[in-house]
Design a protein around this motif. Structure first.
Motif, PDB file in Angstrom:
ATOM      1  N   LYS A 228      51.554 -10.139 -31.556  1.00  0.00           N
ATOM      2  CA  LYS A 228      50.724 -11.319 -31.665  1.00  0.00           C
ATOM      3  C   LYS A 228      49.299 -10.984 -31.222  1.00  0.00           C
ATOM      4  O   LYS A 228      49.110 -10.238 -30.244  1.00  0.00           O
ATOM      5  CB  LYS A 228      51.284 -12.462 -30.818  1.00  0.00           C
ATOM      6  N   ILE A 229      48.320 -11.534 -31.924  1.00  0.00           N
ATOM      7  CA  ILE A 229      46.924 -11.323 -31.593  1.00  0.00           C
ATOM      8  C   ILE A 229      46.170 -12.646 -31.729  1.00  0.00           C
ATOM      9  O   ILE A 229      46.711 -13.633 -32.222  1.00  0.00           O
ATOM     10  CB  ILE A 229      46.262 -10.274 -32.511  1.00  0.00           C
ATOM     11  N   ASP A 230      44.921 -12.626 -31.312  1.00  0.00           N
ATOM     12  CA  ASP A 230      44.012 -13.744 -31.560  1.00  0.00           C
ATOM     13  C   ASP A 230      42.800 -13.141 -32.257  1.00  0.00           C
ATOM     14  O   ASP A 230      41.870 -12.678 -31.613  1.00  0.00           O
ATOM     15  CB  ASP A 230      43.617 -14.430 -30.251  1.00  0.00           C
ATOM     16  N   GLY A 231      42.844 -13.151 -33.589  1.00  0.00           N
ATOM     17  CA  GLY A 231      41.812 -12.477 -34.351  1.00  0.00           C
ATOM     18  C   GLY A 231      41.175 -13.342 -35.403  1.00  0.00           C
ATOM     19  O   GLY A 231      41.543 -13.276 -36.579  1.00  0.00           O
ATOM     20  N   PHE A 232      40.254 -14.208 -35.005  1.00  0.00           N
ATOM     21  CA  PHE A 232      39.493 -15.039 -35.939  1.00  0.00           C
ATOM     22  C   PHE A 232      40.414 -15.880 -36.836  1.00  0.00           C
ATOM     23  O   PHE A 232      40.301 -15.872 -38.061  1.00  0.00           O
ATOM     24  CB  PHE A 232      38.568 -14.172 -36.789  1.00  0.00           C
ATOM     25  N   GLY A 233      41.358 -16.573 -36.198  1.00  0.00           N
ATOM     26  CA  GLY A 233      42.272 -17.432 -36.927  1.00  0.00           C
ATOM     27  C   GLY A 233      43.531 -16.740 -37.413  1.00  0.00           C
ATOM     28  O   GLY A 233      44.423 -17.395 -37.966  1.00  0.00           O
ATOM     29  N   LEU A 234      43.620 -15.438 -37.222  1.00  0.00           N
ATOM     30  CA  LEU A 234      44.810 -14.674 -37.606  1.00  0.00           C
ATOM     31  C   LEU A 234      45.621 -14.378 -36.349  1.00  0.00           C
ATOM     32  O   LEU A 234      45.052 -14.091 -35.294  1.00  0.00           O
ATOM     33  CB  LEU A 234      44.400 -13.386 -38.314  1.00  0.00           C
ATOM     34  N   ASP A 235      46.943 -14.436 -36.473  1.00  0.00           N
ATOM     35  CA  ASP A 235      47.774 -14.404 -35.270  1.00  0.00           C
ATOM     36  C   ASP A 235      48.714 -13.214 -35.142  1.00  0.00           C
ATOM     37  O   ASP A 235      49.419 -13.096 -34.137  1.00  0.00           O
ATOM     38  CB  ASP A 235      48.583 -15.709 -35.163  1.00  0.00           C
ATOM     39  N   THR A 236      48.755 -12.354 -36.141  1.00  0.00           N
ATOM     40  CA  THR A 236      49.729 -11.262 -36.122  1.00  0.00           C
ATOM     41  C   THR A 236      49.103  -9.963 -36.596  1.00  0.00           C
ATOM     42  O   THR A 236      48.405  -9.933 -37.614  1.00  0.00           O
ATOM     43  CB  THR A 236      50.937 -11.588 -37.022  1.00  0.00           C
ATOM     44  N   GLU A 237      49.367  -8.893 -35.843  1.00  0.00           N
ATOM     45  CA  GLU A 237      48.939  -7.554 -36.247  1.00  0.00           C
ATOM     46  C   GLU A 237      50.169  -6.761 -36.678  1.00  0.00           C
ATOM     47  O   GLU A 237      51.152  -6.674 -35.944  1.00  0.00           O
ATOM     48  CB  GLU A 237      48.251  -6.827 -35.094  1.00  0.00           C
ATOM     49  N   VAL A 238      50.114  -6.187 -37.890  1.00  0.00           N
ATOM     50  CA  VAL A 238      51.220  -5.401 -38.433  1.00  0.00           C
ATOM     51  C   VAL A 238      50.699  -4.008 -38.754  1.00  0.00           C
ATOM     52  O   VAL A 238      49.667  -3.863 -39.428  1.00  0.00           O
ATOM     53  CB  VAL A 238      51.804  -6.039 -39.706  1.00  0.00           C
ATOM     54  N   ILE A 239      51.389  -2.993 -38.255  1.00  0.00           N
ATOM     55  CA  ILE A 239      50.959  -1.610 -38.471  1.00  0.00           C
ATOM     56  C   ILE A 239      52.027  -0.861 -39.262  1.00  0.00           C
ATOM     57  O   ILE A 239      53.205  -0.863 -38.890  1.00  0.00           O
ATOM     58  CB  ILE A 239      50.691  -0.874 -37.149  1.00  0.00           C
ATOM     59  N   PHE A 240      51.601  -0.221 -40.360  1.00  0.00           N
ATOM     60  CA  PHE A 240      52.469   0.619 -41.183  1.00  0.00           C
ATOM     61  C   PHE A 240      51.941   2.048 -41.167  1.00  0.00           C
ATOM     62  O   PHE A 240      50.730   2.276 -41.006  1.00  0.00           O
ATOM     63  CB  PHE A 240      52.507   0.123 -42.630  1.00  0.00           C
ATOM     64  N   ARG A 241      52.851   2.988 -41.341  1.00  0.00           N
ATOM     65  CA  ARG A 241      52.487   4.402 -41.465  1.00  0.00           C
ATOM     66  C   ARG A 241      53.078   4.954 -42.751  1.00  0.00           C
ATOM     67  O   ARG A 241      54.284   4.845 -42.990  1.00  0.00           O
ATOM     68  CB  ARG A 241      53.003   5.211 -40.269  1.00  0.00           C
TER      69      ARG A 241
END
Length: 249
Positions: A228-241
């Motif tokens: 979970k994040i607080d990023g300018f109205g965005l709430d989720t960080e997803v990382i793929f490799r």
């Protein structure tokens, strides 16, 4: 009284008939082609976790709607004045944390997808990742180049890392993801900031309700983390490799 030439009359009638017939076929095929090439992928309308928004009757309509936001003089002034340093500070914190996790380093070649004025690109440069650039429909040189994220203007396996916070603006989510995987090097990372379980802005083309559609679309990559994040109205960080390479160090 002038006599008409039967041969010329026949030729004229044939010409008009062929012209009318050609116009009819052109109209039919153009409508079919437009439906095939500009309608959002229908299968995502039936997959739990993502919903395509109605109203985009053609790709041209979609592009114009995105340009209406990107080229809005009031918004561009805000982005380059009041929001400029504030967003750079937030992005710099995100990217510094990614450096600590060895997801990016100073030598990484980085693309920011849908970068608008390029605050995220500037943030990357300020934390030492000088080989960073962005793309958007409207360029903002030298930070942002002109480019459509559905058709990135780069060769295969160009970047070590790609970042985007505009997944919700993708009319074709599979193309958006496919272009990221195409231009990422094996072992490269993609970080998406998305809004899950809440409506994004009025210019969005899709709404995401879980990360499951992302996991399905990133078929050539493995999921690294979700938080979970607080990023300018965005709430989720997803990382793929992307599969097939060694982790950055």
């Amino acid at each position: 009284m002038m006599k008409t030439n039967p041969a010329k009359t026949l030729v004229a009638r044939c010409f008009l008939f062929s012209l009318l017939l050609s116009a009819t076929f052109f109209f039919i095929f153009s409508i079919q082609d437009r439906r095939q090439s500009t309608t959002a992928p229908t299968r995502w309308g039936k997959v739990s976790g993502i919903r395509m928004r109605p109203g985009y009757t053609s790709y041209e309509v979609y592009i114009q709607r995105q340009l209406n936001k990107t080229m809005n003089p009031k918004l561009r002034k805000v982005w380059t004045t009041r929001d400029w340093e504030r967003k750079i500070r937030v992005f710099s914190k995100f990217f510094s944390e990614l450096k600590e996790r060895h997801i990016i380093n100073n030598g990484s070649k980085v693309l920011c997808v849908g970068a608008r004025m390029g605050q995220e690109v500037e943030a990357l440069k300020r934390v030492g990742v000088s080989g960073s650039v962005g793309i958007d429909l409207v360029p903002y040189p030298p930070l942002v180049l002109r480019g459509d994220f559905h058709h990135q203007p780069f060769d295969n396996e160009t970047f070590d890392f790609e970042f985007s916070n505009v997944f919700d603006h993708a009319l074709y989510p599979e193309k958006f993801v496919g272009e990221i995987e195409r231009t990422l090097k094996p072992g490269g990372f993609c970080v998406l900031h998305v809004a899950v379980s809440k409506r994004a802005d009025k210019y969005s083309a899709n709404d995401l309700f879980s990360i499951n559609p992302l996991k399905e679309m990133f078929s050539r990559s493995e999921l690294v983390s979700v938080r979970k994040i607080d990023g300018f109205g965005l709430d989720t960080e997803v990382i793929f490799r992307k599969k097939g390479g060694s982790q950055a160090s």
